[in-house]
Each structure stands twice: as structure tokens, then as C-alpha cells.
Motif scaffolding. Sequence first.
Motif, PDB file in Angstrom:
ATOM      1  N   CYS A 193      16.103   8.000 -31.020  1.00  0.00           N
ATOM      2  CA  CYS A 193      15.552   7.851 -29.678  1.00  0.00           C
ATOM      3  C   CYS A 193      16.618   7.900 -28.593  1.00  0.00           C
ATOM      4  O   CYS A 193      16.332   7.641 -27.435  1.00  0.00           O
ATOM      5  CB  CYS A 193      14.723   6.581 -29.569  1.00  0.00           C
ATOM      6  N   GLY A 194      17.878   8.227 -28.941  1.00  0.00           N
ATOM      7  CA  GLY A 194      18.890   8.457 -27.907  1.00  0.00           C
ATOM      8  C   GLY A 194      18.575   9.750 -27.170  1.00  0.00           C
ATOM      9  O   GLY A 194      17.692  10.521 -27.595  1.00  0.00           O
ATOM     10  N   GLU A 200      22.461   1.542 -33.874  1.00  0.00           N
ATOM     11  CA  GLU A 200      23.217   2.018 -32.712  1.00  0.00           C
ATOM     12  C   GLU A 200      24.613   1.410 -32.644  1.00  0.00           C
ATOM     13  O   GLU A 200      25.328   1.591 -31.668  1.00  0.00           O
ATOM     14  CB  GLU A 200      22.441   1.780 -31.418  1.00  0.00           C
ATOM     15  N   ARG A 222      10.462  -1.649 -28.249  1.00  0.00           N
ATOM     16  CA  ARG A 222      11.735  -2.303 -28.513  1.00  0.00           C
ATOM     17  C   ARG A 222      11.800  -3.610 -27.743  1.00  0.00           C
ATOM     18  O   ARG A 222      11.554  -3.621 -26.539  1.00  0.00           O
ATOM     19  CB  ARG A 222      12.884  -1.398 -28.080  1.00  0.00           C
ATOM     20  N   LEU A 260      10.255   5.178 -28.340  1.00  0.00           N
ATOM     21  CA  LEU A 260      11.026   4.116 -27.696  1.00  0.00           C
ATOM     22  C   LEU A 260      10.353   3.700 -26.398  1.00  0.00           C
ATOM     23  O   LEU A 260      10.235   4.502 -25.472  1.00  0.00           O
ATOM     24  CB  LEU A 260      12.456   4.582 -27.384  1.00  0.00           C
ATOM     25  N   ASP A 263      16.443  -5.432 -24.334  1.00  0.00           N
ATOM     26  CA  ASP A 263      17.864  -5.132 -24.554  1.00  0.00           C
ATOM     27  C   ASP A 263      18.550  -4.946 -23.211  1.00  0.00           C
ATOM     28  O   ASP A 263      18.890  -3.838 -22.828  1.00  0.00           O
ATOM     29  CB  ASP A 263      18.007  -3.863 -25.396  1.00  0.00           C
ATOM     30  N   GLY A 292      19.938   4.933 -32.311  1.00  0.00           N
ATOM     31  CA  GLY A 292      20.190   4.895 -30.864  1.00  0.00           C
ATOM     32  C   GLY A 292      21.517   5.586 -30.620  1.00  0.00           C
ATOM     33  O   GLY A 292      22.571   4.969 -30.569  1.00  0.00           O
ATOM     34  N   THR A 293      21.435   6.891 -30.481  1.00  0.00           N
ATOM     35  CA  THR A 293      22.690   7.667 -30.447  1.00  0.00           C
ATOM     36  C   THR A 293      23.430   7.539 -29.121  1.00  0.00           C
ATOM     37  O   THR A 293      24.580   7.950 -29.035  1.00  0.00           O
ATOM     38  CB  THR A 293      22.398   9.153 -30.750  1.00  0.00           C
ATOM     39  N   ASN A 294      22.776   6.973 -28.095  1.00  0.00           N
ATOM     40  CA  ASN A 294      23.537   6.721 -26.854  1.00  0.00           C
ATOM     41  C   ASN A 294      24.583   5.648 -27.116  1.00  0.00           C
ATOM     42  O   ASN A 294      25.775   5.851 -26.886  1.00  0.00           O
ATOM     43  CB  ASN A 294      22.612   6.232 -25.735  1.00  0.00           C
ATOM     44  N   ARG A 305      11.295   1.004 -23.701  1.00  0.00           N
ATOM     45  CA  ARG A 305      12.376   0.070 -23.345  1.00  0.00           C
ATOM     46  C   ARG A 305      11.763  -1.067 -22.542  1.00  0.00           C
ATOM     47  O   ARG A 305      11.505  -0.915 -21.350  1.00  0.00           O
ATOM     48  CB  ARG A 305      13.432   0.775 -22.511  1.00  0.00           C
TER      49      ARG A 305
HETATM   50  C1  PEP Z   1      20.475   4.307 -27.512  1.00  0.00           C
HETATM   51  O1  PEP Z   1      21.400   3.509 -27.434  1.00  0.00           O
HETATM   52  O2  PEP Z   1      20.580   5.449 -27.967  1.00  0.00           O
HETATM   53  C2  PEP Z   1      19.140   3.902 -27.034  1.00  0.00           C
HETATM   54  C3  PEP Z   1      18.112   4.720 -27.173  1.00  0.00           C
HETATM   55  O3  PEP Z   1      19.050   2.729 -26.365  1.00  0.00           O
HETATM   56  P1  PEP Z   1      19.461   2.580 -24.832  1.00  0.00           P
HETATM   57  O4  PEP Z   1      19.718   3.932 -24.281  1.00  0.00           O
HETATM   58  O5  PEP Z   1      18.328   1.906 -24.169  1.00  0.00           O
HETATM   59  O6  PEP Z   1      20.672   1.715 -24.939  1.00  0.00           O
END
Ligand code: PEP
Length: 882
Positions: A842-843, A755, A627, A570, A630, A776-778, A572
Motif C-alpha cells: 500500500c505504499g 514497513e 489501519r 489502506l 499512525d 508499507g514501502t514508503n 489511513r
Molecule cells: C507506507 O509507509 O508505505 C505506508 C503506506 O504508510 P504511510 O505512508 O501512511 O506511512
Amino acid sequence: PKLVYDFAEGNKDMKQLLGGKGANLAEMTNLGLPVPPGFTITADACRAYLESGTVPADLADEIDKHVALLQEKMGKKLGQADDPLLVSVRSGAAVSMPGMMETVLNVGLNDDSVNGLAHQSGNPRFAWDAYRRLIQMFGKTVLGMDGDVFEDAIEAAKQAKGTQNDLDLDADDLKAVVETFKQAVHEHTGREFPQDPRTQMDLAIEAVFGSWNSDRAILYRRQERIAADLGTAVNICSMVFGNLGMDSGTGVAFTRDPSTGHPGVYGDYLQNAQGEDVVAGIRNTVPLADLEQIDKTSYDELMAIMATLEGHYRDLCDIEFTVERGKLWMLQTRVGKRTAAAAFRIATSLIDEGVIDADEALGRVKGAQLAQLMFPRFDADAATDLITKAIGASPGAASGKIVFTSDAAVEAAERGEKVILVRRETNPDDLHGMIAAQGVLTSRGGKTSHAAVVARGMGKTCVCGAEELDVNVAQGTITVHGTVLEAGEVISIDGTTGEVFRGEVPVVPSPVVQYFEGTLAPEAGDELVASVHRLITHADEVRRLGVRTNADTGEDAARARRFGAQGIGLCRTEHMFLGERRESVERLILADTDEERDAALAELEPLQRADFLELLGAMDGLPVTIRLIDPPLHEFLPSMEELAVKVAVARERGEDPGRDATLLAAVQRLHEQNPMLGLRGVRLGLVIPGLFAMQVRAIASAAKELGAKGKDPRPEIMIPLVGAAQELHIARDEVERVLAEVDPGRVIPIGTMIELPRAAVTADQIAEAADFFSFGTNDLTQMTWGFSRDDVESSFFSKYLEKGIFAVSPFESIDREGVGALVRTGVDRGRATKPDLKLGVCGEHGGDPDSIHFFHEAGLDYVSCSPFRIPVARLEAGRAAL
Ligand code: PEP
Ligand code: MG
């Protein structure tokens, strides 16, 4: 179900039911080792009690049977007037929680049997002291009395006698103390101290059950991520006494050094004492080796038993034992806690000794331990003002202001100050202070004292047994060699060497980090580095999961690569738009005309191209997932409040707010109540023409330039926050168009993040337009729970953790049942459409040990995490594959 097990009925694999202590007492009993007879009440019984508030109906009957059996074995009865059977009632959960729950000793003593014990032991002082201890423990633990009531009474007795020392109180003095204690019980509780031994036992058992939910036990479990509903087993064990005279004693031993991992027995012994005295660190112990002179027979037997235990458990064991008039008794054993460094050294030593193979060794070290070994250490050249050198009980390098109480430590930590908690010794009530402090320093107690054991468990730096320090908590001073240090003064403690320095000592990188950086060779002679090297190499051999990094700069990418990253999972790109580029982004977002927008994009493109040249260069030959932008809009626009104030002030003064007014109107137009649910990710790309195209042009032309120079750039383009296949189709068409324009010969994979819950559920459709997925587990956690990832951890999560709704924040460790189920759905549906779809995560969870095991099970191809977590992820990915 059966609620009570005799020691002879259990074994070491029954920890969930019998607790660690009970299971291992059973194992030792069955190995034929000298364990005092007894039985264990299961954790099931405790859970039933905690749920209903009363003990299970069948428990009393089962206890009756086992008491009868025990009495038969021992040839005496509980509380028998002429020769009483006495028992201890001890907690023991499946997971060790040192000192957090309750214990009552000497159950079975009363006004009659104390005389029997005096007669039998030939030592009336001992008998009355034992009775005194029973009432004291019972009063505090079972009756909930304040411990000071008892301490004060003993203090008064000593004063009356004109002495400072407990041992000067004779049998008659202690008899009087017992009388005072009994009166105190009556005064404070309105009832008499129970004379019936079985009543004593039943009440003690209930108190131990209840201590599962004591404040400190709850706090400890949260800290250690232990589930709140396990409950504790209770061990009823016939008493043996280490305090019958100088031919008796008690000790703690390790089959190897638990702080370095070096072979050779290790431990502490205290003559004429009960076990509690050692752990409390109240009197200073002697090294275990001295027992050879004190009592050679017991020493030799202990050595033989320790060898048996290590051979049987095939690992470092720790042991509690008591010698009663020359007879050795084993009171506890378990596979012992150890420092991170010791864990690695022991694991590789055991391979060399032929005890375990490389797989098993890998299973015995943890990512969290490796992370600990990567902490910096003190710079030896700068560490000059040495105050004292004591016992390094838990490694690390910590500096902070001196505080003398746990409350002061917590208050200072809340003010953001770093502190070192300095105590004569710690006890379980100091847990909150130990958590708040950078490190702990005690003037008494050895490596097995409370401070040492708890600090090691928490990974907190600790130096103990600093006897040269005169710690005066009341005055708030430490006196050492005539120098006085006061609260608030900064000291530094080294938990590896035991050194204590005045002032703040600077730190240097750990050798393990130097090894990963490639500046320290594994053959250079550092044993720990050699062990880490062997085990991480083995992890790399066995793991199926790839490990990539999250990185946005060439520098991070290069470090991650040295640490073993196999690419970038990832990048960003919105991070590349911060700082001075922010204004261009602002112009882009607020553009009214095509010309304004194109001008802003034209400013950004060469900057983006340079970013990608750097990143692709640093990861040459490895995949780099870029990516597309975002940004939640609020992160890029000026603050609406500030602008509004500026405009209002200008108008107030009769000035023309000019551009600010236009800007304010635009910001108001774009303002969102919930920016994280707003115009971000693919939505922004679809709404602002030319934005994605500009980024893709920058990527493709950077790759083309590197390719022309003979390099091997491997970009992958990732579209964020897709919820519907149609979004991805439209974005993909645009990306493909630009790629064909810039460099038609090059194939660049195009994928998406999963995500949003909807993306996971419709992954079969989304996969039609995706060459790869990255979870995107966040956001997936945020969107699944409806938890704002920017707010909730600092607002109500502590309450949720307290209530046991979760044992750890779902942003830290993946929620397997909820968010994890969506990941599995995404995997299954995506692969149903494209069996060889490449899958990653990638979270933040990509660097969390538990989550890595989950991603392995879920069948992902790789995890991606921050550069410093790469070694941890490699190790855990290897462990997950065992
Ligand atoms: C996520 O959402 O897990 C992610 C990796 O993206 P970001 O943290 O940049 O929203
Ligand atoms: Mg996201």
C-alpha cells in the motif's frame, strides 16, 4: 570482444550492442532493402572509452578492416582525390535519444577530394557546400568551437553578396567560406583542420562517444529515466546526398499516423535537402503524398518498402530516407514513437488486422500512456478566441504565459508560473525550456521536427508549424493577422487539434475518464475509448494481482470502485483526526489523568464510527483494510515554537499564560528530534491505553450496524509500524478482546504492515500473529535507506540522479535490489509460517508501473494505490502477467 560489425552482420535484436539505429540498419540490409553500406562500432567500445578516456586498443585495427571492406564494396577510397568515398559518423544508442548526441557528415572531404567530388557530381557548388558543412560540424562537435563563429561567417558572405538566401551563394562564394572556416579553426584551436580522412573519422568517433555525456544528453536521460551507463554505438555509413538538385531530397515517413494511430502513410518530404534540414524544421516540408508527383518511381518503391517494414516489424515503423538523383536509399527505421492515443488505437487495429493477438497488444500499451489519456481537455464551448490552427504534434491541453526563450521558461517555472514556450523552431539546446514549460508552440516545422519529436517523447503538449504566427524573439512579440501578442500574455494550445487560443481556456474531463466513471459507454462511438476498453478488459482477464485503493473517504472509495478497485488496501485513520477533530486528539495525547483521556476518546468514537459506516458502505461486499492510527506526534501537537513565543509574550506583559504554559510543558516533554522514528504506529497504541480499543469498537460496531441492515461489510484491521512479533501479539490481544465484546459472531481479519526492515527480516515470527501483511514501502524505503521521506527528494536527490546513483527516486519506483530484497524476504518468511498468508502493498509504489511488475514477480496478492491510478495499475498488473 568484437568491436565493429558490418551492417550485414547484425540484426534488429542486437540493440544493446549496436544501438537502435545500427541494429535496424543491419536488419534492413539483411532484408535486401537499399541501405548505403557501412558498419557499426559497438556501445561496448564507447563504454570502454568513457571509462578509460582512450579508445580500446583493438579498435583501430578492426576499423581498418571494415574500412577496407567498405572501400572494396564502393569501388572507391576514403578521401580519394578524383572520386572520394564519404561517410557519415552518427551516434545511435540502444534507447532513442533524438538529437541529443552528435553526428558528423561528409567525413573524407579535404582540399583535394573536394575537387574530385565537384567533378564527379558535376556540381561544384554542391561539393564546396558539402566541405563547408563538414568543417562546420567538425568544428562544433569535435573541436568544441562555438557554432556562432560559423553562422556569422555565412551571414557575412550573404551580406557581401547582398542576399538573404544560402542558395544564392555560388561555388566560389562557398570556396571563400571554406577558407574563412579553416582560418577560424586555426585561430580558435591552434591547429589546422585535419586533411587526413582517417584522422577526421577517428576524431569524429571519439566526439560521438564523448557526446554521451553532454549536458543535454544527461538531462534527457534523467527526464526519460534512461540508465546513465549504456553508452552509444557509432554508425559509419557511406554518404548519399539529398541535396544534389531537385531530383534529390530527403524525408521522414511513418507507416501510420503517429498522433492518431489511423492507418495510411504519413510523413514529410523536402526536395534538394539533407536529412538534418527536415528534423531542424528550418525549411517547411511538403506532405509525403506530394512525392508521388515529384518522383513516382521513388514514391512507389518507398510505399512497397514501408509495407515490407510494417509486415516485418508488425508495428508502426518510422523511416528516414533520401533520394539521390532518383535513387531511393533507406537511412533509418525503427518501431516508431507514437502518442498515447495512437498506441491504444494501433494495438487494437493490429488485433483486428490479425497481425497480433490480444496479449501482444496489451504488451504494447503502457500505464504511463493510459495516465496521459486521463488528462483533462479544453472545453470546446469556452474556447472561442482562436488565433490560429496549426499542427497538433503532441496531445494535451496547456495554458500559460508566452515566453520566447528556454531560459525565460525555466526562470518563470521557478517562480511557479505556467508558461508556453514559443519559438520559430526548437533545437536540442531548448530541452530545459521544454521541460519547464506547460507546452511548446513553434511557427515552423512539421510533425517530425525537433519540437514535435521531443515533446511527444516527454508527453508534453506541442503545436508546431504555426506559419501564420510571425514570431519575433528579439522583440518579444508574436504578430498574427495584425494582432500583436507580447511575452507574458496568456495563450492556450491544444496539442490534439493544433488550435491556439488567446487567454486561458477552461478544461473538461477526458473521454477516457468519463468511460471509467461509467458516464461514457465503450460502444458510444469514441474509437479511443473503445480501444482502452478492450485492452483494460483483457488486462483484467489475465492479471493475477488484485488492485485495491488507498482511500479515507466515502467519496474516494466510491470513485475508486467505479474505476475498478477491488477493495480498500489502506485507510489511513489518522487522516480522520485532522481539522476540527484535532483538538480532541490533542487532549487525548496530552491527558494527565484517565478521566481526561477517556473523555477525549469518548468524543472521538462516534465520529470514527460514522467514518467507517460511510467507507464500509461505499465498498459494500469488498474488503476494507483499516489501519489503526499512525500519526507522527508532531503532526497533531501545536507547534512548540509558536507556543513558546506565546508564553514568553504573555510573561513579558506580566500576564498569566494559563493553559498555554501547561500545554507548552507537555509539548516539550513529548517533543521528538525525529518524529518519524518516534512514538508512532503500534508504539502509540501500546502507550496510550484505550486508543486502539476505541478505533476497533468503532469499526466493529459500524460493521455490526451495516450487517444488521443486510449489507456485507468486510473490514480488516491493520496494525502499523510493527518491528517485533511481541508488539503485534499484544496489540492483537487487545483488538480481539474488543471484537469479542462488540460482535462475537463476526470474524474480522487482523494483520500488520511490513514497513520496518526488522519486520521484513522477522516476518516468520510476525506472521504467527497476522492474518495478512501489507508492505508499507514508503516507510520501508525511508527506513532502509535512512532517507527522510519528507525532506530528501527536495534536497539532494537531484544531485544523486545527476550522478547516476539512481535513475529514479526510490520513493517513486521500488529499489528492487535493496528495499525489494526486503519485500521478498518478508514474503518468503511470512509464507514459510503461513503458506496462505494474504500479501499486499500500500505504499506509493503500488501505483507505479515498474514497481507493479516487481510486486507481481515477488508473488504479492494485490497492490493498493490512489483512486486515479487504479486504471493504470489494472493495465500494468495485466502486462506483468503476460
Ligand atoms: C507506507 O509507509 O508505505 C505506508 C503506506 O504508510 P504511510 O505512508 O501512511 O506511512
Ligand atoms: Mg508507513
